[in-house]
Design a protein around this motif. Sequence first.
Motif, PDB file in Angstrom:
ATOM      1  N   ILE A 189       0.997  -1.269   0.185  1.00 20.34           N
ATOM      2  CA  ILE A 189       0.106   0.106  -0.079  1.00 20.34           C
ATOM      3  C   ILE A 189       0.750   1.366  -0.172  1.00 20.34           C
ATOM      4  N   PRO A 190       1.938   1.239   0.897  1.00 23.74           N
ATOM      5  CA  PRO A 190       2.569   2.641   0.994  1.00 23.74           C
ATOM      6  C   PRO A 190       3.611   2.749  -0.356  1.00 23.74           C
ATOM      7  N   ILE A 191       3.633   1.875  -1.283  1.00 25.36           N
ATOM      8  CA  ILE A 191       4.799   2.052  -2.162  1.00 25.36           C
ATOM      9  C   ILE A 191       4.486   2.959  -3.394  1.00 25.36           C
ATOM     10  N   ARG A 192       3.183   3.002  -3.826  1.00 29.00           N
ATOM     11  CA  ARG A 192       2.658   3.856  -4.697  1.00 29.00           C
ATOM     12  C   ARG A 192       3.785   4.148  -5.875  1.00 29.00           C
ATOM     13  N   LEU A 193       3.977   3.167  -6.592  1.00 29.41           N
ATOM     14  CA  LEU A 193       4.865   2.945  -7.817  1.00 29.41           C
ATOM     15  C   LEU A 193       4.525   3.957  -8.975  1.00 29.41           C
ATOM     16  N   HIS A 194       3.125   4.381  -8.820  1.00 27.66           N
ATOM     17  CA  HIS A 194       2.972   5.526  -9.954  1.00 27.66           C
ATOM     18  C   HIS A 194       3.271   6.951  -9.783  1.00 27.66           C
ATOM     19  N   THR A 195       4.004   6.962  -8.397  1.00 28.56           N
ATOM     20  CA  THR A 195       4.420   8.490  -8.120  1.00 28.56           C
ATOM     21  C   THR A 195       6.022   8.359  -7.738  1.00 28.56           C
TER      22      THR A 195
ATOM     23  N   ALA B 160      10.934   8.558 -12.326  1.00 27.95           N
ATOM     24  CA  ALA B 160      11.772   7.653 -13.367  1.00 27.95           C
ATOM     25  C   ALA B 160      11.016   6.012 -13.299  1.00 27.95           C
ATOM     26  N   HIS B 161      10.141   5.848 -12.428  1.00 26.93           N
ATOM     27  CA  HIS B 161       9.722   4.537 -12.622  1.00 26.93           C
ATOM     28  C   HIS B 161       8.902   4.244 -13.834  1.00 26.93           C
ATOM     29  N   PRO B 162       8.889   3.209 -14.566  1.00 31.35           N
ATOM     30  CA  PRO B 162       8.059   3.186 -15.725  1.00 31.35           C
ATOM     31  C   PRO B 162       6.555   3.611 -15.569  1.00 31.35           C
ATOM     32  N   LEU B 163       5.993   3.123 -14.547  1.00 34.12           N
ATOM     33  CA  LEU B 163       4.625   3.405 -14.456  1.00 34.12           C
ATOM     34  C   LEU B 163       4.450   4.834 -14.199  1.00 34.12           C
ATOM     35  N   SER B 164       5.591   5.283 -13.443  1.00 32.91           N
ATOM     36  CA  SER B 164       5.141   6.766 -13.158  1.00 32.91           C
ATOM     37  C   SER B 164       5.378   7.819 -14.513  1.00 32.91           C
TER      38      SER B 164
ATOM     39  N   LEU C 111      -7.323  10.276 -12.937  1.00 33.45           N
ATOM     40  CA  LEU C 111      -7.024   9.999 -11.768  1.00 33.45           C
ATOM     41  C   LEU C 111      -6.104   8.787 -11.660  1.00 33.45           C
ATOM     42  N   THR C 112      -4.989   8.630 -11.214  1.00 32.77           N
ATOM     43  CA  THR C 112      -4.100   7.567 -11.133  1.00 32.77           C
ATOM     44  C   THR C 112      -3.954   6.936  -9.856  1.00 32.77           C
ATOM     45  N   ALA C 113      -4.091   5.604  -9.725  1.00 31.47           N
ATOM     46  CA  ALA C 113      -4.159   4.730  -8.349  1.00 31.47           C
ATOM     47  C   ALA C 113      -3.673   3.527  -8.457  1.00 31.47           C
ATOM     48  N   ASP C 114      -3.381   3.029  -7.288  1.00 35.70           N
ATOM     49  CA  ASP C 114      -3.236   1.337  -6.917  1.00 35.70           C
ATOM     50  C   ASP C 114      -4.613   0.770  -7.066  1.00 35.70           C
ATOM     51  N   VAL C 115      -4.653  -0.238  -7.369  1.00 35.65           N
ATOM     52  CA  VAL C 115      -5.818  -0.873  -7.393  1.00 35.65           C
ATOM     53  C   VAL C 115      -5.729  -2.460  -6.914  1.00 35.65           C
TER      54      VAL C 115
ATOM     55  N   PHE D 188       7.607  -5.045 -12.139  1.00 33.57           N
ATOM     56  CA  PHE D 188       7.674  -3.607 -11.693  1.00 33.57           C
ATOM     57  C   PHE D 188       7.824  -3.320 -10.425  1.00 33.57           C
ATOM     58  N   TRP D 189       7.635  -4.523  -9.584  1.00 35.36           N
ATOM     59  CA  TRP D 189       8.031  -4.236  -8.093  1.00 35.36           C
ATOM     60  C   TRP D 189       9.588  -4.579  -7.568  1.00 35.36           C
ATOM     61  N   SER D 190      10.207  -4.727  -8.730  1.00 35.54           N
ATOM     62  CA  SER D 190      11.640  -5.265  -8.392  1.00 35.54           C
ATOM     63  C   SER D 190      12.401  -3.828  -7.978  1.00 35.54           C
ATOM     64  N   THR D 191      13.269  -4.006  -6.860  1.00 38.28           N
ATOM     65  CA  THR D 191      14.128  -2.942  -6.554  1.00 38.28           C
ATOM     66  C   THR D 191      15.532  -3.099  -6.816  1.00 38.28           C
ATOM     67  N   ASP D 192      15.715  -4.222  -7.804  1.00 32.63           N
ATOM     68  CA  ASP D 192      17.090  -4.645  -8.500  1.00 32.63           C
ATOM     69  C   ASP D 192      17.509  -3.394  -9.420  1.00 32.63           C
ATOM     70  N   PRO D 193      18.718  -2.772  -8.970  1.00 35.60           N
ATOM     71  CA  PRO D 193      19.169  -1.646  -9.758  1.00 35.60           C
ATOM     72  C   PRO D 193      19.475  -1.875 -11.202  1.00 35.60           C
ATOM     73  N   ARG D 194      19.548  -3.324 -11.286  1.00 38.90           N
ATOM     74  CA  ARG D 194      19.689  -3.621 -13.008  1.00 38.90           C
ATOM     75  C   ARG D 194      18.245  -3.560 -13.780  1.00 38.90           C
ATOM     76  N   PHE D 195      16.990  -3.314 -12.838  1.00 44.65           N
ATOM     77  CA  PHE D 195      15.873  -2.873 -13.342  1.00 44.65           C
ATOM     78  C   PHE D 195      15.685  -1.483 -13.479  1.00 44.65           C
ATOM     79  N   LEU D 196      15.887  -0.779 -12.000  1.00 40.70           N
ATOM     80  CA  LEU D 196      15.566   0.429 -11.939  1.00 40.70           C
ATOM     81  C   LEU D 196      16.533   1.396 -12.532  1.00 40.70           C
ATOM     82  N   SER D 197      17.763   1.256 -12.873  1.00 42.05           N
ATOM     83  CA  SER D 197      18.773   1.778 -13.223  1.00 42.05           C
ATOM     84  C   SER D 197      18.334   2.205 -15.070  1.00 42.05           C
ATOM     85  N   GLN D 198      17.602   1.403 -15.493  1.00 43.57           N
ATOM     86  CA  GLN D 198      17.251   1.362 -16.967  1.00 43.57           C
ATOM     87  C   GLN D 198      16.281   2.444 -17.266  1.00 43.57           C
ATOM     88  N   PHE D 199      15.650   3.337 -16.422  1.00 39.97           N
ATOM     89  CA  PHE D 199      14.713   4.062 -16.725  1.00 39.97           C
ATOM     90  C   PHE D 199      14.968   5.725 -16.217  1.00 39.97           C
ATOM     91  N   LYS D 200      14.585   6.489 -17.239  1.00 38.77           N
ATOM     92  CA  LYS D 200      14.965   7.825 -16.844  1.00 38.77           C
ATOM     93  C   LYS D 200      13.704   8.606 -16.840  1.00 38.77           C
TER      94      LYS D 200
END
Length: 441
Positions: free
Chosen positions: A58-64, A67-71, A147-151, A328-340
């Motif tokens: 619940i607190p993660i809110r990937l859409h915000t 640089a996360h692809p969902l955001s 309106l964007t949100a987690d469901v 999308f839930w990965s915190t691996d830098p090999r995933f996250l570092s790919q997005f700007k």
Amino acid sequence: MLDMRMVSCFQRCRCAYRYSHRLYSTVKPKYPPSIDICGTQYPTDEVTNITPAIISKIPIRLHTQPAHPLSNLRSLIESHWPDFAHLSSFSPLVTPFKNFDELSFPKDHPGRSVTDSYYINKDLMLRTHTSAHEVEVFREGQSKWLLTADVYRRDEIDASHYPVFHQVEGAKLYESNSTGMKQLEQDNLRLEQYLAKSNIVIEDVANVSETNPVQERHDAVQAEMVARNLKLELNSLILTLFGGAREGAEGEEPLRVRWIEAYFPFTSPSFEVEVFFRGKWLEILGCGVIRQATLDTAGVQNKIGWAFGLGLERIAMILYSIPDIRLFWSTDPRFLSQFKEGEISTFKSYSKYPSCFKDVSFWLPENSGFHENDFCDLVRDVAGDLVEDIDAFVHPKTKRGSLCYRINYCSMDRSLSNEETNEIHKTVVSRLTNEFGVEIR
Ligand code: FA5
Ligand code: MG
């Protein structure tokens, strides 16, 4: 085990074991009198089925997250409609009334059952769609908004389904008088001219029909113009999202998009849009002409309009070539570092770690209300994102009463040892016995 026929969990789980939808679970884990969700205590009761694994999301809110692809995708969609209100801070805890009743869901709609939705208690649940906020946003007086949100939905695990995902809801209202209709006509003309210049191929056989009717309270001409505007607006969004990204892609099949007829309790006519992706039609959004009852509830008068709800993950998977929704839930830098921030780029897969499967088969206690989503949630609660897939088996002779699952354990981030997988699987099996009273075969 040998004569058991393995079937795809995705297909199988959705029908064969879906014994019945029920509001009250007959078997369920025990809950303390209250549970903590993001620092607040909430009372539990006989319908509570939210799990720690879900609460932790619940607190993660990937859409915000910058640089996360969902955001990034949310920003891209918001910049397509710069003059709409952009909302993204609504809490996922809503009343069932807001999630369902305000939107004309019938009392016996399967989505209400504890097998399909997460309940904190009978008066509070996790929203299952962003439409849950339609009435309050319209009531505030907004007439064009995103309106964007987690469901949250209790669902099986596979590459395109996850129990937490993100939606963008969008809506636009027009005055249902001659000034409003003139505006609508101009908008339609402008969008038609814009789309005529593009070379995107969109199949559309979804018309207003007997099975997908104009609402009784609507003027047919007005309603058809609104439906036309909805399709033009969404086709132009699709062009913005996919048109550019696909232009230079060598050897790529042209993007195929199709409109199909749909049903939602809160829109009519209703439609869905599908995109052809990795050999299959993937549904990316649902939409329709807003039921006048919804606008009445919100106190909006003399307006007519459309709404849509799209799945951010499904679109991001296509745009970024992300093969699995769990990434999308990965915190691996090999995933996250790919997005700007503000950029759509092609995801480069890093090596996939080997998966390891374990089977579990068991007899159900008599008259058990056991549902495959109970099983999926338990496994997810123990093993989290280490579960890649769950396959169901059917025993050809006994069929009823006996269930058999194959769990595919695989980490996105590391190699799982057989010992570690065994330990996890042991916990799954023992919780299954303790909480659901099943007899392991
Ligand atoms: C809805 O949720 C409606 N509220 C959409 C709507 C809004 C209709 C406004 C009319 C007016 P649906 O259940 O089909 O509809 O979900 C909408 C989109 O969410 C789907 O098209 C899909 O892209 C995405 N989605 C649905 N389930 C999942 C899931 N388990 N994982 C990832 N994405 C999902
Ligand atoms: Mg749908």
